[in-house]
Design a protein around this motif. Structure first.
Motif, PDB file in Angstrom:
ATOM      1  N   SER A 131       0.760  -1.182   0.230  1.00  0.00           N
ATOM      2  CA  SER A 131      -0.118   0.071  -0.089  1.00  0.00           C
ATOM      3  C   SER A 131       0.806   1.326   0.089  1.00  0.00           C
ATOM      4  O   SER A 131       0.181   2.576  -0.201  1.00  0.00           O
ATOM      5  N   LYS A 133       3.330   4.244   2.174  1.00  0.00           N
ATOM      6  CA  LYS A 133       3.014   4.814   3.017  1.00  0.00           C
ATOM      7  C   LYS A 133       3.026   6.517   2.983  1.00  0.00           C
ATOM      8  O   LYS A 133       3.653   6.816   2.091  1.00  0.00           O
ATOM      9  N   TYR A 134       2.258   7.217   3.834  1.00  0.00           N
ATOM     10  CA  TYR A 134       2.419   8.446   3.790  1.00  0.00           C
ATOM     11  C   TYR A 134       3.175   8.967   5.052  1.00  0.00           C
ATOM     12  O   TYR A 134       3.074   8.506   6.052  1.00  0.00           O
ATOM     13  N   HIS A 171      -7.193  10.977   0.206  1.00  0.00           N
ATOM     14  CA  HIS A 171      -6.589  10.085   0.750  1.00  0.00           C
ATOM     15  C   HIS A 171      -6.568   9.317   1.927  1.00  0.00           C
ATOM     16  O   HIS A 171      -6.919   8.462   2.171  1.00  0.00           O
ATOM     17  N   LEU A 172      -6.745  10.193   2.820  1.00  0.00           N
ATOM     18  CA  LEU A 172      -6.790   9.984   4.295  1.00  0.00           C
ATOM     19  C   LEU A 172      -8.084  10.387   5.027  1.00  0.00           C
ATOM     20  O   LEU A 172      -8.310   9.889   6.061  1.00  0.00           O
ATOM     21  N   PHE A 182       4.407  10.784  -0.210  1.00  0.00           N
ATOM     22  CA  PHE A 182       4.059   9.201  -0.293  1.00  0.00           C
ATOM     23  C   PHE A 182       5.158   8.499  -1.178  1.00  0.00           C
ATOM     24  O   PHE A 182       5.577   8.679  -2.037  1.00  0.00           O
ATOM     25  N   LYS A 279      -9.405   6.769   1.062  1.00  0.00           N
ATOM     26  CA  LYS A 279      -8.811   5.326   1.046  1.00  0.00           C
ATOM     27  C   LYS A 279      -9.508   4.604   2.038  1.00  0.00           C
ATOM     28  O   LYS A 279      -9.505   4.956   3.370  1.00  0.00           O
ATOM     29  N   TRP A 282      -4.792   2.514   4.669  1.00  0.00           N
ATOM     30  CA  TRP A 282      -3.755   3.333   4.620  1.00  0.00           C
ATOM     31  C   TRP A 282      -3.049   3.316   5.842  1.00  0.00           C
ATOM     32  O   TRP A 282      -3.255   2.908   6.694  1.00  0.00           O
ATOM     33  N   VAL A 284       0.063   6.207   7.977  1.00  0.00           N
ATOM     34  CA  VAL A 284       0.832   7.292   8.068  1.00  0.00           C
ATOM     35  C   VAL A 284       1.774   7.156   9.171  1.00  0.00           C
ATOM     36  O   VAL A 284       1.499   6.735  10.320  1.00  0.00           O
ATOM     37  N   ARG A 295      -2.866   4.421  11.509  1.00  0.00           N
ATOM     38  CA  ARG A 295      -3.404   3.471  10.161  1.00  0.00           C
ATOM     39  C   ARG A 295      -5.048   3.422  10.257  1.00  0.00           C
ATOM     40  O   ARG A 295      -5.576   3.425  11.345  1.00  0.00           O
ATOM     41  N   ARG A 296      -5.437   3.152   9.081  1.00  0.00           N
ATOM     42  CA  ARG A 296      -6.928   2.779   9.081  1.00  0.00           C
ATOM     43  C   ARG A 296      -6.721   1.056   8.454  1.00  0.00           C
ATOM     44  O   ARG A 296      -6.132   1.210   7.355  1.00  0.00           O
TER      45      ARG A 296
END
Length: 439
Positions: A131, A133-134, A171-172, A182, A279, A282, A284, A295-296
């Motif tokens: 995926s 990372k941010y 995105h987040l 990213f 999204k 994701w 961060v 995180r999600r």
């Protein structure tokens, strides 16, 4: 005889452990066992070392010893980022020496590939996804970090995308951050589920003993590992227990047992997912090292991870959990005001084995004793690859990455107490204070 002065004792409510698929723990060891190979620590490093030893020596039994239950300890308590890129926090551009950075990148990607192959081969249900990372910032000093890292990535020739604050909600979901960098190479995963799956797919000639805490060790032509209900006598010992490796008489006064705290929310309802937007999966990491990792997850929970403590006894501090859960709540509310009713199901601590110069140990510690220790927060990839390469080194195999790891200078010696604790605690206080809204 070397007495082990502290044993792992993690707090009970690790969200990753409790939401991972259940497994049947292997029995604890009892009586006396003789073996050629003993590996202490069944986290990423120990699992990789035991697996590779078993492949290199298919006619030998490999005994793998875990003090707690697999997936419950340190390896199941991180944020679930398998990161490929180097990140030298001592360098102005976070990349530093380009030759070292390129070899480090090769090392990390080999660790990623090893894990990805095993997950695919054994169908491990750990929600591993490529995926990316941010790395996100909200304060000016965080923005400056992103700019410096961008310059380093340019030098390294690695792809990235700079995302402005106006575009980040797509995105987040949240509009909290001012900017993000990213990078596409990170894999996100459920860490406890991964470790459980790796343990349950070991070669047949690996014998795993869980809930077997080693309390003393004798070194010599044979290594004698004693515990409450027996002992294991080995020809060769591999220490893969990260910060606890220093308790076995080696590399004393080189590792900082830091603890980092996390909370995992209940699953979001469909209405809450719609309110959040962005999204569905994701991760961060903060530009400021004292900021929040977020995180999600695959099951639509939100992970918040921040706040440090220095735990020289290498055991959790129950009093910290409630205090830092309140900090997680404040961090959550700043980022997700659209989710006012979302509570936390779990709060826990997890150990980090940090060294002052951010260097690990790899190689031989004494006759018949080897170690891959001190991952400096990169245990998922670095632990995996160094455990496997250590087993290859012991088997006499040649590899440029083994040469690279052996040539490293290793960790520095730390200042004595009480100066160490005073300095570390002051640094933690100041760093968390300076992080501001990044926390």
């Amino acid at each position: 005889m070397q007495k082990i002065s502290a044993l792992p004792k993690d707090d009970a409510l690790c969200g990753w452990y409790h939401t991972a698929p259940a497994r049947q723990a292997r029995p604890a060891h009892s009586g006396e066992t003789h073996t050629r190979w003993a590996v202490v620590g069944a986290g990423y490093t120990g699992l990789a070392a035991a697996r590779q030893l078993a492949l290199n020596f298919p006619h030998d039994e490999v005994v793998l010893i875990e003090a707690q239950e697999v997936g419950f300890g340190t390896s199941g308590r991180n944020a679930g980022f398998a990161i490929d890129l180097p990140h030298d926090i001592g360098a102005d551009d976070y990349i530093g020496d380009i030759g070292i950075a390129r070899t480090t990148l090769k090392l990390n990607r080999l660790g990623q590939n090893m894990l990805h192959t095993l997950v695919q081969q054994h169908q491990i249900d750990c929600h591993m996804r490529p995926s990316g990372k941010y790395q996100a910032a909200v304060e000016p000093r965080g923005i400056a970090v992103l700019e410096a890292y961008r310059r380093g990535l340019d030098k390294l020739g690695e792809p990235y995308e700079i995302i402005s604050g106006a575009d980040l909600p797509s995105h987040l979901g949240t509009d909290f951050y001012r900017q993000a960098l990213f990078t596409p190479g990170t894999m996100l995963l459920q860490p406890s589920a991964l470790v459980k799956g790796l343990a349950d797919s070991l070669p047949a000639n690996v014998t795993l003993y869980e809930n077997t805490a080693i309390s003393a060790v004798e070194y010599g032509s044979k290594i004698v590992l004693s515990h409450a209900h027996g002992r294991i006598v080995a020809d060769q010992l591999i220490l893969a227990n990260n910060a606890f490796g220093a308790r076995f008489g080696f590399l004393k006064h080189t590792v900082l047992p830091m603890y980092l705290y996390a909370s995992l929310s209940r699953p979001l309802t469909e209405a809450e997912q719609a309110a959040l937007g962005g999204k569905s999966f994701w991760g961060v990491i903060p530009a400021d090292p004292f900021g929040s990792t977020v995180r999600r997850t695959h099951d639509q929970r939100i992970l918040m991870r921040n706040s440090f403590s220095f735990n020289p006894r290498q055991q959790s501090k129950p009093g910290c959990l409630q205090r830092f859960a309140q900090q997680h709540r404040r961090s959550f509310e700043r980022r997700f005001p659209m989710l006012p009713e979302v509570s936390f199901d779990y709060t826990w601590s997890g150990s980090l084995a940090l060294t002052q110069n951010h260097k690990s140990f790899f190689g031989q510690l004494a006759p018949n004793v080897y170690g891959a220790l001190f991952c400096n927060g990169l245990g998922v990839t670095r632990g995996t690859v160094t455990g496997a390469l250590l087993a290859d080194m012991i088997a006499g195999k040649k590899h440029e990455l083994i040469d690279f790891l052996i040539s490293d200078s290793g960790p520095n010696t730390l200042p004595p107490e009480p100066f160490l604790s005073l300095g570390v605690n002051a640094t933690l206080w100041w760093g968390q204070r300076q992080a501001g809204r990044e926390s």
